[in-house]
Motif scaffolding. Structure first.
Motif: not given
Length: 131
Positions: A89-102
């Motif tokens: 979890f600590k290594d997940i970036t904002a860009a990764m979160w955006q990709d998941i949500y997309n």
């Protein structure tokens, strides 16, 4: 009664198996996945497949065009596409979160909105998620 079934995430796992089972039961299947080869390789006449990224409007537009030109109605929409990042979890970036949500949220919402006008009152939307 034969149904028109749109399934996303059909390159493997649950999505691929659902496509096989609905086709075997005689239903028409539109199998969407970024990798359409596994479903295309089945060579079943009642499965139509093409590469589709539900995070892109072009992919959704292509699915809508197929529905308009061939079905006019979708009886069942199964949203099975999903993205998971295997990282602490600590290594997940904002860009990764955006990709998941997309993929997991916005792609699903946009596809439902695009397909809903083609669904009868008796139609069903099924959303599959994991982890």
């Amino acid at each position: 009664m034969k149904k028109n079934v749109l399934i996303t995430g059909t390159s493997r796992g649950i999505g691929l198996e659902l496509a096989k089972q609905f086709a075997a039961a005689g239903h028409q299947v539109l199998a969407l996945s970024r990798n359409d080869k596994p479903c295309a390789d089945l060579q079943l006449k009642n499965i139509k497949t093409f590469s589709c990224d539900i995070t892109l409007s072009d992919g959704i537009d292509q699915a809508v065009k197929y529905i308009k030109d061939n079905w006019q109605q979708v009886d069942i929409l199964i949203n099975n596409s999903g993205k998971l990042i295997h990282a602490p979890f600590k290594d997940i970036t904002a860009a990764m979160w955006q990709d998941i949500y997309n993929v997991n949220v916005f792609g699903v919402v946009n596809l439902i909105k695009a397909v809903l006008p083609f669904m009868p009152a008796t139609g069903h939307v099924i959303n599959i998620s994991s982890m």
